[in-house]
Design a protein around this motif. Structure first.
Motif, PDB file in Angstrom:
ATOM      1  N   ALA A  96       0.842  -1.209   0.000  1.00  0.00           N
ATOM      2  CA  ALA A  96       0.000   0.000   0.000  1.00  0.00           C
ATOM      3  C   ALA A  96       0.873   1.253   0.000  1.00  0.00           C
ATOM      4  O   ALA A  96       0.566   2.235  -0.690  1.00  0.00           O
ATOM      5  N   SER A  97       1.963   1.206   0.742  1.00  0.00           N
ATOM      6  CA  SER A  97       2.885   2.346   0.802  1.00  0.00           C
ATOM      7  C   SER A  97       3.498   2.609  -0.571  1.00  0.00           C
ATOM      8  O   SER A  97       3.565   3.757  -1.030  1.00  0.00           O
ATOM      9  N   LEU A  98       3.944   1.550  -1.241  1.00  0.00           N
ATOM     10  CA  LEU A  98       4.532   1.716  -2.581  1.00  0.00           C
ATOM     11  C   LEU A  98       3.478   2.132  -3.598  1.00  0.00           C
ATOM     12  O   LEU A  98       3.780   2.874  -4.544  1.00  0.00           O
ATOM     13  N   GLU A  99       2.239   1.688  -3.390  1.00  0.00           N
ATOM     14  CA  GLU A  99       1.147   2.074  -4.287  1.00  0.00           C
ATOM     15  C   GLU A  99       0.827   3.565  -4.124  1.00  0.00           C
ATOM     16  O   GLU A  99       0.665   4.290  -5.110  1.00  0.00           O
ATOM     17  N   GLU A 100       0.779   4.047  -2.891  1.00  0.00           N
ATOM     18  CA  GLU A 100       0.533   5.470  -2.618  1.00  0.00           C
ATOM     19  C   GLU A 100       1.634   6.333  -3.212  1.00  0.00           C
ATOM     20  O   GLU A 100       1.388   7.441  -3.676  1.00  0.00           O
ATOM     21  N   GLU A 101       2.840   5.816  -3.181  1.00  0.00           N
ATOM     22  CA  GLU A 101       4.014   6.518  -3.703  1.00  0.00           C
ATOM     23  C   GLU A 101       4.010   6.557  -5.241  1.00  0.00           C
ATOM     24  O   GLU A 101       4.736   7.332  -5.843  1.00  0.00           O
ATOM     25  N   GLY A 102       3.206   5.681  -5.859  1.00  0.00           N
ATOM     26  CA  GLY A 102       3.143   5.623  -7.312  1.00  0.00           C
ATOM     27  C   GLY A 102       4.189   4.704  -7.929  1.00  0.00           C
ATOM     28  O   GLY A 102       4.355   4.684  -9.151  1.00  0.00           O
ATOM     29  N   PHE A 103       4.894   3.941  -7.118  1.00  0.00           N
ATOM     30  CA  PHE A 103       5.929   3.031  -7.624  1.00  0.00           C
ATOM     31  C   PHE A 103       5.319   1.783  -8.248  1.00  0.00           C
ATOM     32  O   PHE A 103       5.844   1.246  -9.218  1.00  0.00           O
ATOM     33  N   ILE A 104       4.185   1.326  -7.678  1.00  0.00           N
ATOM     34  CA  ILE A 104       3.482   0.160  -8.201  1.00  0.00           C
ATOM     35  C   ILE A 104       1.999   0.494  -8.335  1.00  0.00           C
ATOM     36  O   ILE A 104       1.529   1.485  -7.771  1.00  0.00           O
ATOM     37  N   LYS A 105       1.286  -0.338  -9.091  1.00  0.00           N
ATOM     38  CA  LYS A 105      -0.170  -0.191  -9.148  1.00  0.00           C
ATOM     39  C   LYS A 105      -0.806  -1.562  -9.003  1.00  0.00           C
ATOM     40  O   LYS A 105      -0.215  -2.581  -9.357  1.00  0.00           O
ATOM     41  N   ARG A 106      -2.010  -1.572  -8.448  1.00  0.00           N
ATOM     42  CA  ARG A 106      -2.755  -2.806  -8.220  1.00  0.00           C
ATOM     43  C   ARG A 106      -3.529  -3.162  -9.490  1.00  0.00           C
ATOM     44  O   ARG A 106      -4.207  -2.332 -10.066  1.00  0.00           O
ATOM     45  N   ILE A 107      -3.410  -4.419  -9.891  1.00  0.00           N
ATOM     46  CA  ILE A 107      -4.155  -4.937 -11.041  1.00  0.00           C
ATOM     47  C   ILE A 107      -5.217  -5.885 -10.483  1.00  0.00           C
ATOM     48  O   ILE A 107      -4.900  -6.778  -9.705  1.00  0.00           O
ATOM     49  N   MET A 108      -6.483  -5.659 -10.882  1.00  0.00           N
ATOM     50  CA  MET A 108      -7.595  -6.464 -10.371  1.00  0.00           C
ATOM     51  C   MET A 108      -8.335  -7.127 -11.534  1.00  0.00           C
ATOM     52  O   MET A 108      -9.329  -6.590 -12.019  1.00  0.00           O
ATOM     53  N   PRO A 109      -7.847  -8.294 -11.980  1.00  0.00           N
ATOM     54  CA  PRO A 109      -8.490  -8.968 -13.112  1.00  0.00           C
ATOM     55  C   PRO A 109      -9.940  -9.366 -12.832  1.00  0.00           C
ATOM     56  O   PRO A 109     -10.761  -9.388 -13.741  1.00  0.00           O
ATOM     57  N   THR A 110     -10.247  -9.703 -11.583  1.00  0.00           N
ATOM     58  CA  THR A 110     -11.618 -10.041 -11.189  1.00  0.00           C
ATOM     59  C   THR A 110     -11.905  -9.372  -9.852  1.00  0.00           C
ATOM     60  O   THR A 110     -11.022  -8.759  -9.259  1.00  0.00           O
ATOM     61  N   THR A 111     -13.114  -9.538  -9.352  1.00  0.00           N
ATOM     62  CA  THR A 111     -13.455  -8.951  -8.055  1.00  0.00           C
ATOM     63  C   THR A 111     -12.831  -9.733  -6.891  1.00  0.00           C
ATOM     64  O   THR A 111     -12.759  -9.229  -5.785  1.00  0.00           O
ATOM     65  N   SER A 112     -12.388 -10.949  -7.152  1.00  0.00           N
ATOM     66  CA  SER A 112     -11.776 -11.763  -6.102  1.00  0.00           C
ATOM     67  C   SER A 112     -10.379 -11.238  -5.759  1.00  0.00           C
ATOM     68  O   SER A 112      -9.522 -11.113  -6.642  1.00  0.00           O
ATOM     69  N   ALA A 113     -10.150 -10.959  -4.487  1.00  0.00           N
ATOM     70  CA  ALA A 113      -8.843 -10.461  -4.036  1.00  0.00           C
ATOM     71  C   ALA A 113      -7.726 -11.459  -4.331  1.00  0.00           C
ATOM     72  O   ALA A 113      -6.561 -11.084  -4.453  1.00  0.00           O
ATOM     73  N   ARG A 114      -8.078 -12.727  -4.463  1.00  0.00           N
ATOM     74  CA  ARG A 114      -7.065 -13.756  -4.757  1.00  0.00           C
ATOM     75  C   ARG A 114      -6.414 -13.565  -6.119  1.00  0.00           C
ATOM     76  O   ARG A 114      -5.327 -14.085  -6.363  1.00  0.00           O
ATOM     77  N   THR A 115      -7.084 -12.868  -7.005  1.00  0.00           N
ATOM     78  CA  THR A 115      -6.530 -12.667  -8.347  1.00  0.00           C
ATOM     79  C   THR A 115      -5.758 -11.357  -8.476  1.00  0.00           C
ATOM     80  O   THR A 115      -5.137 -11.114  -9.507  1.00  0.00           O
ATOM     81  N   HIS A 116      -5.799 -10.522  -7.453  1.00  0.00           N
ATOM     82  CA  HIS A 116      -5.138  -9.221  -7.521  1.00  0.00           C
ATOM     83  C   HIS A 116      -3.628  -9.389  -7.431  1.00  0.00           C
ATOM     84  O   HIS A 116      -3.119 -10.259  -6.723  1.00  0.00           O
ATOM     85  N   TYR A 117      -2.924  -8.548  -8.153  1.00  0.00           N
ATOM     86  CA  TYR A 117      -1.467  -8.512  -8.067  1.00  0.00           C
ATOM     87  C   TYR A 117      -1.008  -7.082  -8.286  1.00  0.00           C
ATOM     88  O   TYR A 117      -1.814  -6.191  -8.562  1.00  0.00           O
ATOM     89  N   PHE A 118       0.267  -6.850  -8.133  1.00  0.00           N
ATOM     90  CA  PHE A 118       0.832  -5.505  -8.251  1.00  0.00           C
ATOM     91  C   PHE A 118       1.879  -5.522  -9.351  1.00  0.00           C
ATOM     92  O   PHE A 118       2.604  -6.498  -9.529  1.00  0.00           O
ATOM     93  N   THR A 119       1.953  -4.427 -10.063  1.00  0.00           N
ATOM     94  CA  THR A 119       2.946  -4.306 -11.129  1.00  0.00           C
ATOM     95  C   THR A 119       3.667  -2.974 -10.983  1.00  0.00           C
ATOM     96  O   THR A 119       3.089  -1.993 -10.503  1.00  0.00           O
ATOM     97  N   ILE A 120       4.916  -2.971 -11.393  1.00  0.00           N
ATOM     98  CA  ILE A 120       5.712  -1.748 -11.309  1.00  0.00           C
ATOM     99  C   ILE A 120       5.177  -0.751 -12.335  1.00  0.00           C
ATOM    100  O   ILE A 120       4.752  -1.153 -13.425  1.00  0.00           O
ATOM    101  N   THR A 121       5.144   0.515 -11.974  1.00  0.00           N
ATOM    102  CA  THR A 121       4.682   1.544 -12.907  1.00  0.00           C
ATOM    103  C   THR A 121       5.876   2.008 -13.723  1.00  0.00           C
ATOM    104  O   THR A 121       7.002   2.000 -13.257  1.00  0.00           O
ATOM    105  N   THR A 122       5.627   2.403 -14.936  1.00  0.00           N
ATOM    106  CA  THR A 122       6.703   2.935 -15.769  1.00  0.00           C
ATOM    107  C   THR A 122       6.691   4.445 -15.659  1.00  0.00           C
ATOM    108  O   THR A 122       5.659   5.071 -15.853  1.00  0.00           O
ATOM    109  N   LYS A 123       7.830   4.975 -15.294  1.00  0.00           N
ATOM    110  CA  LYS A 123       7.921   6.440 -15.138  1.00  0.00           C
ATOM    111  C   LYS A 123       8.873   7.015 -16.138  1.00  0.00           C
ATOM    112  O   LYS A 123       9.794   6.419 -16.572  1.00  0.00           O
TER     113      LYS A 123
END
Length: 85
Positions: A58-85
């Protein structure tokens, strides 16, 4: 000797993986290498509790370093990816 005890204390601090700053830096380097990670993967790789991994992500997401990807509504499928700056 004051200097050597200060150095020992500093080295202990640097080696403390539970330091939020050190965890964050390690997590950034892991994302730079692997690009996409789930919360569970972060917890396993860094030997953290799931809640701690979630807070660090969450800290890295707030910072904009990563973003959360949510393919479905199930939290089990969520993952994080590095953002391109």
């Amino acid at each position: 000797d004051v200097c050597s005890s200060d150095l020992e204390e500093f080295l202990k601090f640097l080696n403390n993986r539970n330091s939020p700053l050190r965890r964050k830096e390690k997590l950034k380097s892991i994302f730079l290498k692997y690009k996409n990670l789930s919360r569970g993967e972060v917890a396993r790789v860094m030997n953290l509790a799931l809640n701690t991994a979630a807070k660090d992500l969450a800290s890295l997401e707030e910072e904009g370093f990563i973003k959360r990807i949510m393919p479905t509504t199930s939290a089990r499928t969520h993952y994080f990816t590095i953002t391109t700056k």
